[in-house]
Scaffold this active site. Structure first.
Site, mmCIF file in Angstrom:
data_model
loop_
_atom_site.group_PDB
_atom_site.id
_atom_site.type_symbol
_atom_site.label_atom_id
_atom_site.label_comp_id
_atom_site.label_asym_id
_atom_site.label_seq_id
_atom_site.Cartn_x
_atom_site.Cartn_y
_atom_site.Cartn_z
ATOM 1 N N HIS A 155 0.834 -1.217 0.000
ATOM 2 C CA HIS A 155 0.000 0.000 0.000
ATOM 3 C C HIS A 155 0.858 1.252 0.000
ATOM 4 C CE1 HIS A 155 0.079 1.050 4.415
ATOM 5 N NE2 HIS A 155 0.183 -0.245 4.605
ATOM 6 N N ASP A 208 5.809 1.929 7.062
ATOM 7 C CA ASP A 208 4.501 1.318 6.805
ATOM 8 C C ASP A 208 3.764 2.190 5.789
ATOM 9 O OD1 ASP A 208 1.991 0.182 6.866
ATOM 10 O OD2 ASP A 208 1.545 0.777 8.924
ATOM 11 N N GLU A 248 -5.259 1.532 2.308
ATOM 12 C CA GLU A 248 -5.121 0.362 3.191
ATOM 13 C C GLU A 248 -5.373 0.739 4.641
ATOM 14 O OE1 GLU A 248 -3.134 -2.553 5.894
ATOM 15 O OE2 GLU A 248 -2.741 -0.420 5.693
ATOM 16 N N GLU A 249 -4.865 1.905 5.034
ATOM 17 C CA GLU A 249 -4.923 2.269 6.455
ATOM 18 C C GLU A 249 -6.330 2.591 6.931
ATOM 19 O OE1 GLU A 249 -2.567 1.782 8.426
ATOM 20 O OE2 GLU A 249 -0.668 1.990 7.361
ATOM 21 N N ASP A 277 3.931 -6.033 3.508
ATOM 22 C CA ASP A 277 3.644 -4.963 4.466
ATOM 23 C C ASP A 277 4.535 -5.159 5.692
ATOM 24 O OD1 ASP A 277 2.372 -2.814 5.797
ATOM 25 O OD2 ASP A 277 0.388 -3.431 5.104
ATOM 26 N N HIS A 292 3.411 2.841 13.240
ATOM 27 C CA HIS A 292 2.472 3.960 13.383
ATOM 28 C C HIS A 292 3.010 5.033 14.324
ATOM 29 C CE1 HIS A 292 -1.376 2.078 11.465
ATOM 30 N NE2 HIS A 292 -0.269 1.809 10.780
#
Ligand code: CO
Ligand code: ZN
Length: 329
Positions: A64, A165, A195-196, A218, A304
């Site tokens: 992604h 990410d 994606e998130e 990922d 994150h």
């Protein structure tokens, strides 16, 4: 490592739903690496590389290109911004950090003084200061998306940056496209959107391609930091072949395909059981009548946060493993 490429990938703006800039950046890199290239209706970028083998099966590999971020919900009279999340945000990871808006404007993220500090702060306790002196003077509007700030550092065989990410997954797929010579599969490499937030790009791009097998690339978490949730994955022990996460169980044949490729390429690998989080593969496996799906993960610490950390050897080994996957039937 092509640090220049990784710098470009990690630092280019692209929160979920606003992938235009990162898509253009990736497109520049892959323009000459496929037989066909298109952007689909929800913005995913697809590189199609044909196989010379007759009746080759269709293999989809996805990373992604969107990133977590925030969106302005309200501007206070004195010019402070309030915001909501784009993807999974943890307030503690961002206090004192910075946000960057599409036009390059920077804001400091901070937290209100709270009488009761026994509980962790919530998003509603945070605000952004862009240096505005009033609401009228504020150069940001309600609905503007922003991303976190964190430069790329290479140190001790590790790489640190915002948005590993999943720009590290994009990096791995671009490097793989550069290296493959004779794919045994009819190969579709997807740089997916959203994606998130909803996995929307993976779901819709997979529908159009209708692959026989789908694999996402990922990041995953690790169990190797102080008081981490016990987990068998460690930084530097090789890319991780997903067995299960909280959104899917990897198809056993796809899992085995990745393990066989690791052995053939002579690279170390780990088995991953992730208790919180999922990837594009969750959506891809549910498209049409069902697509056998799996995932190759790059172990990452501090996921994150603005300082996600991966191991260089894990990245190089993930590329080797995927080249072997694509070139072997
Ligand atoms: Co994520
Ligand atoms: Zn991700």
């Amino acid at each position: 490592m092509d640090l220049k490429l990784l710098e470009k990938l990690t630092q280019t703006f692209g929160p979920s739903g606003y992938e235009g800039e990162i898509r253009a950046a990736i497109r520049e890199e892959v323009a000459s690496l496929g037989d066909e290239l298109y952007v689909d209706r929800l913005g995913s970028l697809v590189v199609h590389r044909r196989s010379a083998a007759p009746q080759a099966k269709k293999l989809l590999l996805a990373a992604h290109m969107d990133e977590i971020g925030l969106m302005v919900t309200h501007i206070e009279e004195k010019g402070f911004l309030r915001f909501t999340n784009i993807g999974g945000l943890y307030p503690l990871h961002h206090i004192g950090g910075r946000v960057r808006f599409a036009n390059g404007l920077i804001g400091t993220i901070y937290v209100e003084r709270r009488e009761d500090r026994s509980q962790a702060p919530q998003l509603k306790h945070l605000y952004i200061d862009v240096g505005a002196k009033s609401r009228e003077d504020c150069p940001v509007a309600v609905g503007d998306p922003g991303v976190f700030v964190g430069s790329l550092v290479q140190q001790n065989g590790r790489l640190i940056s915002k948005t590993m990410d999943d720009r590290i997954g994009c990096y791995v797929l671009i490097e793989m496209l550069r290296q493959i010579q004779a794919p045994a599969y009819d190969l579709y490499v997807v740089f997916s959107t959203q994606e998130e937030v909803t996995l929307a790009g993976a779901r819709t791009s997979t529908y159009r391609i209708a692959p026989d097998i789908a694999i996402s690339v990922d990041v995953t978490l690790t169990g190797d930091t102080p008081k981490a949730l016990p987990m068998a994955v460690e930084l530097g022990k090789g890319p991780a072949v997903k067995v299960k996460d909280s959104g899917m169980i990897a198809h056993p044949t796809v899992r085995q395909m990745l393990i066989d490729a690791a052995q053939q390429a002579d690279v170390p690998y780990q088995l991953e059981v992730l208790q919180g989080g999922t990837t594009d593969a969750m959506a891809m496996q549910l498209v049409r009548e069902g697509i056998p799906s799996g995932c190759l993960s790059i172990p990452s610490r501090f996921v994150h946060s603005p300082s996600e950390m991966v191991d260089e050897a894990d990245v190089e080994n993930a590329i080797k493993l995927l080249v072997a996957t694509v070139e072997t039937n």
